[in-house]
Design an enzyme around this catalytic site. Structure first.
Site, mmCIF file in Angstrom:
data_model
loop_
_atom_site.group_PDB
_atom_site.id
_atom_site.type_symbol
_atom_site.label_atom_id
_atom_site.label_comp_id
_atom_site.label_asym_id
_atom_site.label_seq_id
_atom_site.Cartn_x
_atom_site.Cartn_y
_atom_site.Cartn_z
ATOM 1 N N GLY A 136 0.834 -1.213 0.000
ATOM 2 C CA GLY A 136 0.000 0.000 0.000
ATOM 3 C C GLY A 136 0.858 1.247 0.000
ATOM 4 C CG ASN A 166 -1.233 3.066 -3.828
ATOM 5 O OD1 ASN A 166 -1.175 1.969 -3.267
ATOM 6 N ND2 ASN A 166 -2.364 3.714 -3.974
ATOM 7 N N GLY A 210 1.651 5.008 3.766
ATOM 8 C CA GLY A 210 2.653 4.249 3.005
ATOM 9 C C GLY A 210 3.420 5.150 2.059
ATOM 10 C CB SER A 214 -5.090 0.445 14.386
ATOM 11 O OG SER A 214 -6.135 1.177 14.949
ATOM 12 C CE1 TYR A 264 -8.144 -0.890 10.024
ATOM 13 C CE2 TYR A 264 -8.470 -0.070 12.263
ATOM 14 C CZ TYR A 264 -7.765 -0.066 11.079
ATOM 15 O OH TYR A 264 -6.663 0.752 10.951
HETATM 16 N N1 LIG Z 1 -5.379 6.532 8.931
HETATM 17 C C1 LIG Z 1 -5.444 6.215 10.203
HETATM 18 O O1 LIG Z 1 -5.985 6.967 11.031
HETATM 19 C C2 LIG Z 1 -4.850 4.928 10.676
HETATM 20 C C3 LIG Z 1 -4.858 4.656 12.056
HETATM 21 C C4 LIG Z 1 -4.309 3.461 12.511
HETATM 22 C C5 LIG Z 1 -3.778 2.553 11.616
HETATM 23 N N2 LIG Z 1 -3.800 2.837 10.272
HETATM 24 C C6 LIG Z 1 -3.257 1.833 9.361
HETATM 25 O O2 LIG Z 1 -2.316 2.433 8.494
HETATM 26 C C7 LIG Z 1 -2.222 1.665 7.294
HETATM 27 C C8 LIG Z 1 -2.213 2.582 6.082
HETATM 28 O O3 LIG Z 1 -3.483 3.170 5.965
HETATM 29 P P1 LIG Z 1 -3.715 4.672 5.479
HETATM 30 O O4 LIG Z 1 -4.336 5.388 6.610
HETATM 31 O O5 LIG Z 1 -2.503 5.213 4.856
HETATM 32 O O6 LIG Z 1 -4.886 4.459 4.407
HETATM 33 P P2 LIG Z 1 -4.874 4.534 2.811
HETATM 34 O O7 LIG Z 1 -4.352 5.832 2.344
HETATM 35 O O8 LIG Z 1 -6.238 4.118 2.389
HETATM 36 O O9 LIG Z 1 -3.805 3.423 2.424
HETATM 37 C C9 LIG Z 1 -4.128 2.064 2.438
HETATM 38 C C10 LIG Z 1 -3.325 1.399 1.348
HETATM 39 O O10 LIG Z 1 -3.642 0.003 1.351
HETATM 40 C C11 LIG Z 1 -3.873 -0.378 0.007
HETATM 41 N N3 LIG Z 1 -4.711 -1.567 -0.093
HETATM 42 C C12 LIG Z 1 -5.995 -1.726 0.251
HETATM 43 N N4 LIG Z 1 -6.415 -2.958 -0.079
HETATM 44 C C13 LIG Z 1 -5.358 -3.595 -0.640
HETATM 45 C C14 LIG Z 1 -5.159 -4.879 -1.189
HETATM 46 N N5 LIG Z 1 -6.150 -5.785 -1.266
HETATM 47 N N6 LIG Z 1 -3.945 -5.202 -1.680
HETATM 48 C C15 LIG Z 1 -2.932 -4.313 -1.644
HETATM 49 N N7 LIG Z 1 -3.055 -3.069 -1.157
HETATM 50 C C16 LIG Z 1 -4.266 -2.722 -0.658
HETATM 51 C C17 LIG Z 1 -4.563 0.830 -0.607
HETATM 52 O O11 LIG Z 1 -4.557 0.734 -2.025
HETATM 53 P P3 LIG Z 1 -5.582 1.641 -2.907
HETATM 54 O O12 LIG Z 1 -4.975 3.007 -2.947
HETATM 55 O O13 LIG Z 1 -5.594 0.942 -4.226
HETATM 56 O O14 LIG Z 1 -6.892 1.602 -2.198
HETATM 57 C C18 LIG Z 1 -3.680 1.931 -0.055
HETATM 58 O O15 LIG Z 1 -2.500 2.039 -0.801
HETATM 59 C C19 LIG Z 1 -3.400 0.681 7.331
HETATM 60 O O16 LIG Z 1 -2.936 -0.578 7.722
HETATM 61 C C20 LIG Z 1 -4.283 1.241 8.407
HETATM 62 O O17 LIG Z 1 -5.064 0.252 9.030
HETATM 63 C C21 LIG Z 1 -4.301 3.995 9.790
#
Ligand SMILES: NC(=O)c1ccc[n+]([C@@H]2O[C@H](COP(=O)([O-])OP(=O)(O)OC[C@H]3O[C@@H](n4cnc5c(N)ncnc54)[C@H](OP(=O)(O)O)[C@@H]3O)[C@@H](O)[C@H]2O)c1
Length: 326
Positions: free
Chosen positions: A42, A44, A48, A173, A201
């Site tokens: 992830g 992109n 990430g 998380s 989740y």
């Molecule tokens: N944001 C928060 O507040 C928060 C808090 C605690 C933990 N986290 C954790 O941080 C991590 C990153 O999340 P983020 O907040 O940066 O969200 P995000 O911007 O939505 O990033 C999630 C990434 O995961 C990819 N993804 C989703 N399904 C996938 C699959 N089947 N195969 C491969 N890649 C996949 C998405 O690809 P697409 O772009 O194609 O959808 C995107 O690149 C996650 O594990 C999340 O649970 C986030």
């Protein structure tokens, strides 16, 4: 007049203080990773992608593992634009964690292209996704966030072991605290019956911490250290399915306060970055705000970690294979 000035100063200082507080820890490590290969699932978007920028600035060779290659190529362009050193190598590769065959293909291609990997960041994730069953027959959040990373990690261990020192970071998380042992075990071979999207989740995030805990024991005689990192509350597209944030009106109402209490992706990437760069070789732990932290009591249960690892192998059955040929 002085009253207004004093009022403005007090409100400004409190707001700034709150902003600094919620921004969380900053990684102060100065280590460089010139030429070392880091794989980010992830990579992109969101956290990430922000992490990729930080690592590219430190010279790492990046593999952005993306389910949508076009998004990955656009992210690569953005990352390169933000760098002074344009010689950093960034590879975009397709990886869909919701498909075991995609995970195997991705792992094979890495084994053919790289002789070793310095780090694997299991970052990709989904939240509040509508209930769907993957092509492999698992609940989609459970497979994307947990099972997929479980398989990927095992498939990349050979490459990680080849590096002098290597690291695995599982992005988890605080939501892991929301679930209990019954939720955790609400899975059978063919179906998953979670109480809610939030619980689904939370289960995946608790499962990732338990995996971290068990894996560190399994890897104790290797050069690999493995930790779980909590990025905090971060403004990203993770919330695209979450009703309170995907609704433009409701989001607009929260916007001003979110500017203060929610981290930017760069701030959210700091704890993961710290886990990748710190000279402290503590392993099997939970990090938050760039510091060692205590997860929930359930996440510290070593017997549960072992049992859940074994249950995961049982759930995966024949789909769990780490054999490969280049
Ligand atoms: N944001 C928060 O507040 C928060 C808090 C605690 C933990 N986290 C954790 O941080 C991590 C990153 O999340 P983020 O907040 O940066 O969200 P995000 O911007 O939505 O990033 C999630 C990434 O995961 C990819 N993804 C989703 N399904 C996938 C699959 N089947 N195969 C491969 N890649 C996949 C998405 O690809 P697409 O772009 O194609 O959808 C995107 O690149 C996650 O594990 C999340 O649970 C986030």
């Amino acid at each position: 007049m002085w009253k207004y000035i004093a009022g403005t100063v007090v409100v400004g200082s409190v707001t700034y203080g709150l902003y600094r507080y919620f921004a969380g820890g900053v990684c102060k490590c100065t280590a460089r990773l010139d030429g070392l290969v880091v794989v980010i699932t992830g990579g992109n978007s969101g956290i990430g992608k922000a992490l990729a920028v930080e690592l590219a600035q430190r010279g790492a060779t990046l593999v952005l593992a993306c389910r949508d290659v076009e998004k990955g190529i656009n992210a690569k362009k953005d990352i390169l634009l933000s760098l002074n050193n344009k010689n950093v190598k960034i590879f975009v590769k397709r990886l869909d964690l919701a498909s075991v065959s995609s995970i195997l293909k991705f792992s094979e291609s890495l084994k053919c292209e790289f002789s070793e990997i310095y780090a694997l960041v299991n970052n990709a994730g989904i939240f509040y996704h509508p209930h769907t069953v993957t092509e492999d027959g698992y609940e989609i959040t459970f497979q994307t966030n947990y099972l997929g990373h479980f398989i990927l990690t095992h498939n990349l261990l050979t490459l990680l072991k080849k590096a002098d020192h290597s690291r695995i970071v599982n992005v988890t998380s605080e939501a892991h605290r929301l679930v209990n042992v019954y939720d955790l075990n609400a899975i059978t071979k063919s179906q998953t019956e979670f109480r809610s999207h939030l619980v689904a989740y939370g289960v995946t995030k608790l499962a990732l911490i338990l995996f971290t805990r068990y894996l560190f024991k399994k890897l104790s005689n290797t050069n690999i250290i493995v930790n779980a990192a909590n990025p905090g509350n971060v403004e990203t597209s993770l919330f695209r399915y979450f009703p309170f944030l995907s609704n433009k009106f409701l989001y607009g109402l929260q916007w001003p306060i979110r500017q203060i209490v929610v981290k930017s992706p760069r701030q959210g990437a700091q704890t993961i970055l710290h886990c990748l760069l710190t000279s402290n070789r503590t392993t099997g732990q939970y990090y938050s705000d760039c510091k060692l932290s205590l997860p929930s009591p359930l996440a510290l249960d070593d017997k549960l970690a072992k049992d859940y690892y074994e249950l995961t192998l049982e759930i995966l059955g024949d789909r769990f294979s780490t054999e490969s040929e280049c």
